[in-house]
Design an enzyme around this catalytic site. Structure first.
Site, PDB file in Angstrom:
ATOM      1  N   ASP A   1       4.875  40.190  -1.204  1.00  0.00           N
ATOM      2  CA  ASP A   1       5.110  40.755  -0.128  1.00  0.00           C
ATOM      3  C   ASP A   1       5.880  42.071  -0.018  1.00  0.00           C
ATOM      4  O   ASP A   1       6.967  42.379  -0.411  1.00  0.00           O
ATOM      5  CB  ASP A   1       5.968  39.783   0.543  1.00  0.00           C
ATOM      6  CG  ASP A   1       6.194  39.728   2.137  1.00  0.00           C
ATOM      7  OD1 ASP A   1       5.725  41.056   2.483  1.00  0.00           O
ATOM      8  OD2 ASP A   1       6.918  39.161   2.737  1.00  0.00           O
TER       9      ASP A   1
ATOM     10  N   SER B   1      10.693  37.702   8.544  1.00  0.00           N
ATOM     11  CA  SER B   1      10.363  39.370   8.683  1.00  0.00           C
ATOM     12  C   SER B   1      11.380  39.949   9.662  1.00  0.00           C
ATOM     13  O   SER B   1      12.578  39.923   9.204  1.00  0.00           O
ATOM     14  CB  SER B   1       8.778  39.185   9.413  1.00  0.00           C
ATOM     15  OG  SER B   1       8.657  40.744   9.374  1.00  0.00           O
TER      16      SER B   1
ATOM     17  N   HIS C   1       2.523  38.128   3.370  1.00  0.00           N
ATOM     18  CA  HIS C   1       3.761  38.021   4.351  1.00  0.00           C
ATOM     19  C   HIS C   1       3.583  37.067   5.284  1.00  0.00           C
ATOM     20  O   HIS C   1       4.533  36.821   6.131  1.00  0.00           O
ATOM     21  CB  HIS C   1       3.675  39.449   5.008  1.00  0.00           C
ATOM     22  CG  HIS C   1       4.887  39.832   5.942  1.00  0.00           C
ATOM     23  ND1 HIS C   1       6.150  39.577   5.467  1.00  0.00           N
ATOM     24  CD2 HIS C   1       5.079  39.916   7.185  1.00  0.00           C
ATOM     25  CE1 HIS C   1       6.986  39.963   6.403  1.00  0.00           C
ATOM     26  NE2 HIS C   1       6.291  40.015   7.628  1.00  0.00           N
TER      27      HIS C   1
END
Length: 513
Positions: A394, A331, A436
């Protein structure tokens, strides 16, 4: 090469890749067990493995019509209660209900015969194969051509190890998040003991959360400006060095965890990396990412300075050896990894007669970081190899959106695409939070064999963390059966409060030194 398997002549039997199907000779190919009998057979096999008296069978719900039976997409009270908590990944499904699609929650297509093994807390790593002769190829030379689809077994193992390193960074942060303000070094035990952490890394935001925006009930670390974000580690096991063909330096960076970090994520305007060069052809990156990377804290240097200083020290320490630098992030950490790769490649290449170590970036669920000029510079001028591991569902990997005013582009390189629906454990309507989640990424990576191919039959990664962190997205058959078997994973809040992650493999040890 795998040997051909011949089914018994008169009896179909469940395939280890898909127990809901049967392998049989043409003479008995018409014999297909129904879903109920298949489910009962798997459960009976599971109870036999546990060597304990079988519990009462789970009730089987017969659905008369779709309109009369509650959809399996509905969450149980336990599921709803486990959705909360800022420590979990963002659950956009609670904010965007239209992103959840109704789906039938059926028994996993993968055999439950090794359910008990998948619920164990001990690591089960796949066998190590020597990559010394081709280590540069596995490190990205040639763009991982021929290794991604189908996925090479050795590459899968290397990627899973780097992903677990990021999990260790998350665990270390959540174990004592408030200890980061003064930049105290963390004592870490990594899942792979071949690597030794050498320096803790901290990221500082240039933003300050105003008092009116702070809640009294919120913990102080949630709004602190400086936080532990990762670490540098080096492989110091000589046997592993020989297996890999070089000594690897790993830079590990976690994703967003605090309010200032979330605020920096929203500063999406592109700013030049160098001075006042604001021309359209200049490399530019997101303002918030650059702020976290270059802003020093009150008691710690900037993330940029710390990474460059430590890597230079290690390169000098192991001068004369074959070295590699691997930067891995999830991320936000994936974007910071690209910034670090860009700077390190320039620093190590300047003023040295020796060939600098090759630099590779492994990105899990990373957003777009900069413009096309930045992506091109990474690939052509810097020579950085980038592997983006992406879950198709995602949404973070698609931000900023293409309709944004700024000309964002993903860093060039290879892409390994996964999909939550390929998992035998995850619900087909798994929400954005699960898509995610790093553990979901690693679960999918462990089972991925290639596009259009079934989930790996011998995938052995524990599902304990999936049950602990993403229980609403795990198929109900797995959740209910885990309860019957007496497995009740610690909640994320309990796990982090105790200073250990859900599977207990690694974590923060003692007080900072």
């Amino acid at each position: 090469m795998s040997a051909a398997v011949t089914a018994p002549p008169c009896h179909g039997r469940p395939s280890p890749l898909n127990p809901n199907s049967t392998r049989a000779t043409p003479s008995c190919s018409a014999a297909k067990p129904n879903a109920v009998s298949t489910t009962r057979r798997h459960i009976a096999n599971l109870d036999r493995l546990l060597v304990k008296p079988p519990p009462l069978p789970l009730p089987v719900q017969h659905r008369k019509a779709p309109a009369e039976a509650p959809g399996d997409g509905e969450a149980t009270p336990d599921d709803r209660s486990s959705r909360g908590g800022l420590l979990n990944a963002l659950n956009l499904s609670t904010l965007l209900p239209f992103t959840r699609k109704p789906a039938v929650d059926e028994m996993s297509p993968r055999s439950l015969a090794y359910m008990q093994r998948l619920l164990t807390l001990s690591p089960r790593m796949s066998p190590k194969g020597s990559i010394a002769g081709e280590w540069r190829r596995y490190h990205g030379e040639g763009g991982w051509e021929g290794l991604l689809d189908p996925l090479d077994d050795n590459l899968r193992r290397e990627l899973l190890r780097y992903g677990d390193f990021v999990q260790a960074a998350y665990t270390a942060f959540h174990s004592m998040p408030s200890a980061a303000e003064h930049g105290q070094h963390r004592t870490l035990v990594l899942p792979d003991r071949s690597y030794r952490p050498t320096r803790s890394l901290f990221a500082s935001s240039s933003l300050t959360i105003p008092p009116w925006a702070q809640r009294r009930s919120a913990p102080g670390w949630l709004t602190q400006r400086t936080s532990f974000v990762g670490y540098v580690a080096v492989c110091d096991n000589e046997r592993e060095v020989r297996r890999m063909g070089r000594r690897d330096i790993a830079i590990v960076l976690r994703g967003t965890a605090t309010c200032p970090e979330w605020a920096e994520n929203l500063r999406a305007s592109l700013v030049p990396l160098q001075g006042d060069d604001a021309s359209s052809s200049a490399p530019k990156v997101a303002k918030g990412f650059l702020s976290l990377y270059r802003t020093p804290g009150n008691h710690v240097p900037s993330l940029s300075a710390a990474i460059v200083e430590e890597v230079k020290r290690l390169v000098e320490l192991y001068k004369g050896e074959e070295l590699s630098i691997t930067i891995v992030g999830h991320s936000l950490g994936a974007s910071l990894a690209l910034l670090a790769a860009d700077e390190l490649s320039a620093c190590l290449d300047a003023g040295t007669e020796r060939r600098p170590p090759p630099i590779a970036v492994v990105s899990f669920g990373g957003p777009k970081t900069g413009n096309r000029a930045f992506a091109e510079r990474l690939r052509r001028e810097r020579g950085v190899s980038v592997l983006r591991v992406v879950n198709v569902g995602d949404v973070v990997t698609r931000v900023p959106a293409p309709i944004a005013r700024e000309g964002y582009a993903h860093a060039g390189g290879a892409e390994l695409r996964l999909h939550s629906r390929d998992s035998p454990c995850l619900r087909p309507d798994a929400g954005p939070a699960c898509c995610h989640d790093l553990e979901a990424y690693l679960h999918l990576l462990d089972g991925f064999t290639g596009s259009g191919r079934p989930f790996r039959a011998d995938a052995s990664r524990s599902v304990a963390r999936l049950l602990a962190y993403q229980r609403p997205s795990v198929k109900r058959a797995y959740v209910e059966r885990a309860r019957v078997l007496g497995f009740e994973p610690a909640s994320p809040r309990t796990a982090t409060a105790n200073g250990a992650c859900a599977d207990g493999q690694y974590g923060y040890l003692g007080s900072p030194t």
